[in-house]
Enzyme design. Structure first.
Site, PDB file in Angstrom:
ATOM      1  CG  ASP A 265       8.227  -2.563 -90.520  1.00 10.35           C
ATOM      2  OD1 ASP A 265       7.760  -3.081 -89.484  1.00 10.35           O
ATOM      3  OD2 ASP A 265       8.396  -3.181 -91.592  1.00 10.35           O
TER       4      ASP A 265
ATOM      5  CG  ASP B  99       8.091  -7.286 -87.142  1.00  8.71           C
ATOM      6  OD1 ASP B  99       8.174  -7.550 -88.354  1.00  8.71           O
ATOM      7  OD2 ASP B  99       8.660  -7.955 -86.252  1.00  8.71           O
TER       8      ASP B  99
ATOM      9  CD  GLU C 147       4.797  -9.854 -90.083  1.00  7.28           C
ATOM     10  OE1 GLU C 147       5.394 -10.567 -90.887  1.00  7.28           O
ATOM     11  OE2 GLU C 147       5.278  -9.562 -88.959  1.00  7.28           O
TER      12      GLU C 147
ATOM     13  CG  HIS D   3      10.164  -7.980 -95.946  1.00  3.65           C
ATOM     14  ND1 HIS D   3       8.875  -7.569 -95.676  1.00  3.65           N
ATOM     15  CD2 HIS D   3      10.724  -8.252 -94.750  1.00  3.65           C
ATOM     16  CE1 HIS D   3       8.683  -7.584 -94.364  1.00  3.65           C
ATOM     17  NE2 HIS D   3       9.790  -7.997 -93.786  1.00  3.65           N
TER      18      HIS D   3
HETATM   19  C1  NOJ Z   1       8.511 -10.228 -89.526  1.00  7.66           C
HETATM   20  C2  NOJ Z   1       9.330  -9.503 -90.541  1.00  7.66           C
HETATM   21  O1  NOJ Z   1       8.555  -9.281 -91.687  1.00  7.66           O
HETATM   22  C3  NOJ Z   1      10.553 -10.354 -90.798  1.00  7.66           C
HETATM   23  O2  NOJ Z   1      11.283  -9.885 -91.897  1.00  7.66           O
HETATM   24  C4  NOJ Z   1      11.385 -10.372 -89.539  1.00  7.66           C
HETATM   25  O3  NOJ Z   1      12.471 -11.243 -89.704  1.00  7.66           O
HETATM   26  C5  NOJ Z   1      10.552 -10.846 -88.353  1.00  7.66           C
HETATM   27  N1  NOJ Z   1       9.247 -10.273 -88.303  1.00  7.66           N
HETATM   28  C6  NOJ Z   1      11.241 -10.490 -87.070  1.00  7.66           C
HETATM   29  O4  NOJ Z   1      11.116  -9.104 -86.849  1.00  7.66           O
END
Ligand code: NOJ
Length: 524
Positions: free
Chosen positions: A95, A197, A260, A321
């Site tokens: 990640d 991310d 993402e 998650h």
């Molecule tokens: C997306 C992640 O999936 C999440 O869990 C996180 O809090 C935020 N980005 C900040 O990195």
């Protein structure tokens, strides 16, 4: 490509398997469970962040991108995990969290030390607005202003998430180079790619204009919904940055870049990039956000298929998650149909750990809430802890997850809902996942065949997957009532591969009688 035919499995490492007797999962735990993952039939593991972090956002706040957090183990543990993953025939994806660091990262400490520090411009610093308040109206994803006042240097810095997660300035070439070296560090070790991310956040409006108000905002919703984020994310220049990132991946063979991205479909599709310059897979969260009804699901599949660029490979995500689990959203009785759908749609599926045993609602007492978002916005946000509870392996103490009390509670039914018990039950959800993954692996038509909708009414949706080797029909009853379905010609003399509710005769006739909540896979 392996990532087109294969299945990805997301691990939230804090919650997968503890070997350190501290109630927190670790890398040695993931390594111990590799045989389980290999037997399940997945192809690649994506692990949520494992890097050094103060854990304010459980690893999405990184203080050293090239080190392992002691809570998860050591670099030697990582190397051993990578080696064993590959030896098991699986790929390992990490990640990558490029949008922000932890405020404990040495880059931020330098940046915050004085206004003329060479790293000042690595983050986003602005003078106060004319009224002395924040420079604009941007809101943090976790609520409150996205600007934090920094008294020692008399400026605000920007954070799209927690104040302890300052955003990097990706317009600065030095930042880009430093972050690309992070990618190379892990790629040199042999990791097979990254999930990136909040990739659509990397570039912000050059002039930091206010975001317009969202006319549809309902005050019960998280504060981040108050505006439409036209200036704080998804800027045209982000695609140039992603193209550079992709070029780094292309320096290596056969590596995968997943982004993402929570955006409307047509915006999402732009992240495939021109001529392979974007991410290989912009995560498709349509299933995560759509009510579990036949017509709605058919509609989003159709829209997604139509919106894909010619050379864009599709993908599907059922849980992660950050969102309520599928067994909660679709209901426990539909969890098996969700598995059938995920593993037979056209495109790379991502399975979220624990969905294969149907982890659903977990009771989390107030004093055990750990999600920083839920703590910061108690009334409005979904408590993400619900999606992050420990994997349930057996009926022994703490579900075999740990020798001590886990960091988050287990489901109430963990004594039955666990891998060991469900493995011995041919009719369990876990056994269905195994059969689906095996069938998918054996049948190219299910991996890369075409998609065509066959039937749709209020309760039943059916589609076909076909190539020159075989044709399959997937027929799903979204309702709790039995349904009689007229099935198309080639399937009438077909054979039943499996039913989502267990055993039934292999003989297929039309009309097909589907039980309540039953889905079937038929081979013509
Ligand atoms: C997306 C992640 O999936 C999440 O869990 C996180 O809090 C935020 N980005 C900040 O990195």
């Amino acid at each position: 490509m392996w990532w087109q035919s294969g299945t990805i499995y997301q691990i939230y490492p804090r919650s997968f398997q503890d070997t350190g007797d501290d109630g927190i999962g670790d890398l040695a735990g993931v390594r111990r469970r590799l045989p389980y993952l290999r037997d399940l039939g997945i192809d690649a593991i994506w692990m949520s962040p494992i890097f050094r972090s103060p854990m304010r956002d459980f690893g999405y706040d990184i203080s050293d991108y090239c080190d392992i957090d002691p809570a998860f183990g050591t670099m030697a543990d990582f190397d051993a995990l990578l080696e064993d993953t590959h030896r098991s025939g699986l790929k390992l994806l990490l990640d990558f969290v490029p949008n922000h660091t932890s405020d404990e990262h040495r880059w931020f400490k330098e940046s915050a030390s004085t206004r003329d520090n060479p790293k000042r411009d690595w983050y986003i610093w602005k003078d106060a607005g004319p009224d002395g308040g924040p420079p604009n109206n941007w809101v943090s994803n976790f609520g409150g202003s996205a600007w934090e006042w920094h008294e020692p240097t008399g400026q605000y810095y920007y954070h799209a998430f927690l104040a302890s997660q300052p955003d990097l300035n990706w317009r600065n070439p030095a930042v880009r180079e430093a972050m690309f070296d992070v990618l190379r560090f892990w790629l040199d070790k042999g990791v097979d790619g990254f999930r990136v991310d909040v990739i659509w956040h990397l570039i912000k409006d050059e002039d930091f204009r206010d975001n317009p108000l969202n006319p549809a905002y309902d005050p019960g919703e998280p504060e981040i919904q108050r505006h439409i984020h036209v200036h704080s994310a998804d800027q045209p220049e982000v695609h140039k940055v992603i193209a550079e990132m992709r070029r780094v991946l292309n320096e290596y063979e056969d590596r995968l870049l997943i982004g993402e991205i929570y955006l409307p479909l047509e915006r999402l599709m732009s992240y495939y990039g021109e001529e392979g310059s974007g991410v290989h897979l912009p995560f498709n969260f349509q299933l995560l956000q759509t009510p579990w009804r036949a017509e709605e699901i058919a509609r989003i599949i159709d829209e997604y298929e139509r919106a894909l660029p010619a050379d864009g490979w599709p993908n599907w995500v059922l849980s992660n998650h950050d969102k309520p689990r599928i067994a909660v959203r679709a209901g426990e009785r539909q969890a098996a149909n969700a598995a059938l759908l995920l593993l037979t749609l056209r495109g790379t599926p991502t399975i979220y750990y624990g969905d294969e045993i149907g982890i659903g609602q977990v009771t989390i007492p107030h004093d055990r809430i750990r999600d920083p978002w839920a703590l910061q916005e108690p009334e409005t946000s979904f408590n993400r802890d619900h999606a992050r509870t420990p994997m349930q392996w057996s009926a022994t103490a703490n579900a075999g997850f740990s020798t001590t009390e886990p960091w988050l509670p287990l489901t109430d039914d963990w004594a039955e809902r666990n891998v060991q018990r469900m493995s011995g039950d041919a009719g369990s959800l876990l056994s269905l996942y195994r059969r689906l993954l095996k069938t998918r692996r054996e049948e190219p038509a299910l991996q890369t065949g075409s998609y065509r909708q066959l039937i749709l009414d209020e309760s039943v949706m059916a589609f076909e997957r076909a190539d020159e080797t075989a044709r399959f029909a997937v027929i799903i009853n979204f309702s709790g009532e039995p349904q009689n379905v007229d099935i198309p010609h080639p399937y009438m003399a077909g054979s039943l591969v499996l039913s989502s509710i267990g055993e039934r005769s292999a003989y297929v006739a039309s009309p097909l009688q589907l039980g309540p909540d039953e889905g079937v896979l038929i081979k013509a």
